[in-house]
Design an enzyme around this catalytic site. Structure first.
Site, PDB file in Angstrom:
ATOM      1  N   ASP A   1      -1.278  -0.122  -4.505  1.00  0.00           N
ATOM      2  CA  ASP A   1      -2.696   0.469  -5.282  1.00  0.00           C
ATOM      3  C   ASP A   1      -2.495   1.939  -5.470  1.00  0.00           C
ATOM      4  O   ASP A   1      -3.150   2.323  -6.172  1.00  0.00           O
ATOM      5  CB  ASP A   1      -3.500   0.403  -4.015  1.00  0.00           C
ATOM      6  N   HIS A   2      -1.558   2.490  -5.064  1.00  0.00           N
ATOM      7  CA  HIS A   2      -0.986   3.977  -5.405  1.00  0.00           C
ATOM      8  C   HIS A   2       0.229   4.257  -4.741  1.00  0.00           C
ATOM      9  O   HIS A   2       0.769   3.500  -4.004  1.00  0.00           O
ATOM     10  CB  HIS A   2      -2.250   4.944  -5.025  1.00  0.00           C
TER      11      HIS A   2
ATOM     12  N   GLU B   1      -1.306  -7.938   2.341  1.00  0.00           N
ATOM     13  CA  GLU B   1      -1.004  -6.231   2.146  1.00  0.00           C
ATOM     14  C   GLU B   1       0.055  -6.012   3.088  1.00  0.00           C
ATOM     15  O   GLU B   1      -0.014  -6.070   4.199  1.00  0.00           O
ATOM     16  CB  GLU B   1      -2.213  -5.826   2.574  1.00  0.00           C
TER      17      GLU B   1
ATOM     18  N   HIS C   1       2.198   9.090   4.709  1.00  0.00           N
ATOM     19  CA  HIS C   1       1.217  10.043   5.234  1.00  0.00           C
ATOM     20  C   HIS C   1       1.830  10.888   6.247  1.00  0.00           C
ATOM     21  O   HIS C   1       1.676  11.858   6.529  1.00  0.00           O
ATOM     22  CB  HIS C   1      -0.041   9.416   5.675  1.00  0.00           C
TER      23      HIS C   1
ATOM     24  N   ASP D   1       1.128  -1.091  -0.075  1.00  0.00           N
ATOM     25  CA  ASP D   1       0.165  -0.092  -0.051  1.00  0.00           C
ATOM     26  C   ASP D   1       0.827   1.373  -0.021  1.00  0.00           C
ATOM     27  O   ASP D   1       1.903   1.371   1.004  1.00  0.00           O
ATOM     28  CB  ASP D   1      -1.030   0.031   1.171  1.00  0.00           C
TER      29      ASP D   1
ATOM     30  N   SER E   1      -7.044   3.960  -1.543  1.00  0.00           N
ATOM     31  CA  SER E   1      -6.725   2.639  -1.291  1.00  0.00           C
ATOM     32  C   SER E   1      -8.014   1.653  -1.735  1.00  0.00           C
ATOM     33  O   SER E   1      -7.871   0.750  -2.357  1.00  0.00           O
ATOM     34  CB  SER E   1      -6.276   1.998   0.053  1.00  0.00           C
TER      35      SER E   1
ATOM     36  N   ASP F   1       2.234   2.966   3.078  1.00  0.00           N
ATOM     37  CA  ASP F   1       1.323   4.090   2.863  1.00  0.00           C
ATOM     38  C   ASP F   1       1.335   5.007   4.222  1.00  0.00           C
ATOM     39  O   ASP F   1       1.537   6.328   3.928  1.00  0.00           O
ATOM     40  CB  ASP F   1       0.074   3.697   2.714  1.00  0.00           C
TER      41      ASP F   1
ATOM     42  N   THR G   1      -8.001  -2.113   1.632  1.00  0.00           N
ATOM     43  CA  THR G   1      -7.756  -3.020   0.685  1.00  0.00           C
ATOM     44  C   THR G   1      -8.017  -4.397   1.199  1.00  0.00           C
ATOM     45  O   THR G   1      -8.615  -5.021  -0.067  1.00  0.00           O
ATOM     46  CB  THR G   1      -6.118  -3.129   0.948  1.00  0.00           C
TER      47      THR G   1
END
Length: 375
Positions: free
Chosen positions: A296-297, A249, A258, A41, A82, A254, A135
């Protein structure tokens, strides 16, 4: 030469029958394809790059021969989240931000996990966040918004996933509606452990809910939960003599972006890379397995750049040539392309540059090549 002569002089009416018979025998003896799908992620190219500079050994990422790039936009926004990202991966259809297992009109879409269950596949989900998080939820739930955790938990009761490991206990036993969904899982022959990653019971489905919400991140001292849970899932699923689909995952890559926390991001990437190594060892012994690793990104607009320190004599910043550091543009998702890695049976399908929903269709093609049609 006599055998060749005999075959080439078969009656034209008989030869097609022989070909059909041979095709049927091949289909019956062909071993079904296992699929292990790993999602880092928030993992872009720079996040992967960090494993090359901050690890103590050659990263497992370097062992892939087939690599592609995926474009991650949603139908509502160029910069996805996500939920829409994972839904595109699980269903083959792009959708709006925050959507879980539904299309842009909020209509439920069948996921690859659900489709493979109809083909007698075993299924498993491993996550570091709540098992109801965007996810993992995108593989079994169908709700209009990712924050509907209690509704997502209700969908999981019906999903019949054989192996589950992650957090999110409060969405099952501390619900606003007063229900204790753990009792429902027990009625459905689940072994439930809320304390530790214990040995699974082979003739039951197994559900590990090991945190009220998310598990700790690596900086907080999570340990080896992700590689260990993945190994446990593989051991459990491979003993049942049935093919399986397993999604794993690496959630906190991720979260590191952040938080603009380079240490967290790097440690989570290295943990994810270690988990990839667990899967690679499984593939060596089980060649009828396809591993696909993607994201996912991307999060944070991360880069791996120059490292400098203040010279104690001159007081000026001086570049240190054998060091690098993590830099972030901001603390949000980006529209950057993300990598796709593939290893194992039909790995060659995943090279190139393509939209994220195409990955689902490549999995469908790989399954079809191995005698399983889900479309």
């Amino acid at each position: 030469m006599k055998f060749i002569y005999t075959i080439t002089n078969f009656n034209k009416a008989i030869f097609p029958s022989l070909l059909l018979f041979t095709t049927l025998i091949t289909a019956q003896t062909q071993k079904p394809l296992n699929i292990i799908f790993m999602i880092g992620d928030g993992m872009g190219v720079s996040q992967v790059t960090s494993a090359f500079y901050f690890g103590n050994s050659e990263p497992n990422f370097q062992k892939f021969n087939v690599v592609g790039l995926s474009e991650t936009s949603s139908t509502s926004d160029w910069v996805t989240d996500s939920a829409a990202g994972a839904t595109a991966l699980s269903t083959g259809e792009k959708t709006y931000k925050r959507a879980i297992g539904v299309n842009k009109d909020s209509i439920a879409l069948p996921t690859i996990l659900e489709q493979l269950q109809k083909k007698k596949y075993q299924t498993g989900l491993v996550s570091l966040t709540s098992i109801t998080h965007a996810t993992p939820a995108s593989y079994y739930a169908h709700v209009k918004d990712r924050d509907l955790h209690e509704d997502i938990a209700l969908d999981l009761v019906k999903a019949n996933v054989n192996f589950l490991a992650g957090g999110g206990l409060k969405f099952f036993n501390k619900r606003k509606d007063g229900k204790n969904l753990l009792n429902e899982f027990k009625k459905l022959n689940y072994n439930i452990d809320t304390l530790k990653l214990s040995k699974p019971i082979q003739n039951k489905n197994n559900f590990y809910l090991l945190a009220q919400d998310e598990l700790p991140n690596k900086v907080q001292g999570r340990g080896d939960f992700l590689p260990e849970a993945t190994q446990t899932a593989l051991d459990y699923l491979s003993k049942n003599n049935k093919p399986f689909f397993l999604m794993v995952e690496g959630s906190f890559i991720d979260w590191g972006g952040h938080a603009k926390d380079g240490e967290m991001m790097v440690k989570e990437v290295l943990d994810f890379d270690k988990t990839i190594g667990v899967v690679m060892e499984f593939i060596k012994k089980n060649p009828n397995t396809l591993l696909v690793v993607t994201a996912d990104h991307e999060t944070g607009g991360a880069s791996i750049g120059k490292y400098s320190e203040k010279d104690p004599v001159t007081g000026k910043e001086k570049e240190i040539g054998n060091k690098v550091q993590v830099n972030f543009i901001d603390n949000q998702h980006t529209a950057a392309l993300v990598p796709v890695f593939a290893m194992g049976k039909n790995q060659e399908l995943f090279s190139g540059v393509y939209p994220n929903n195409t990955i689902y269709h490549k999995l469908v093609e790989a399954l079809k090549k191995n005698g399983i049609s889900i479309k």
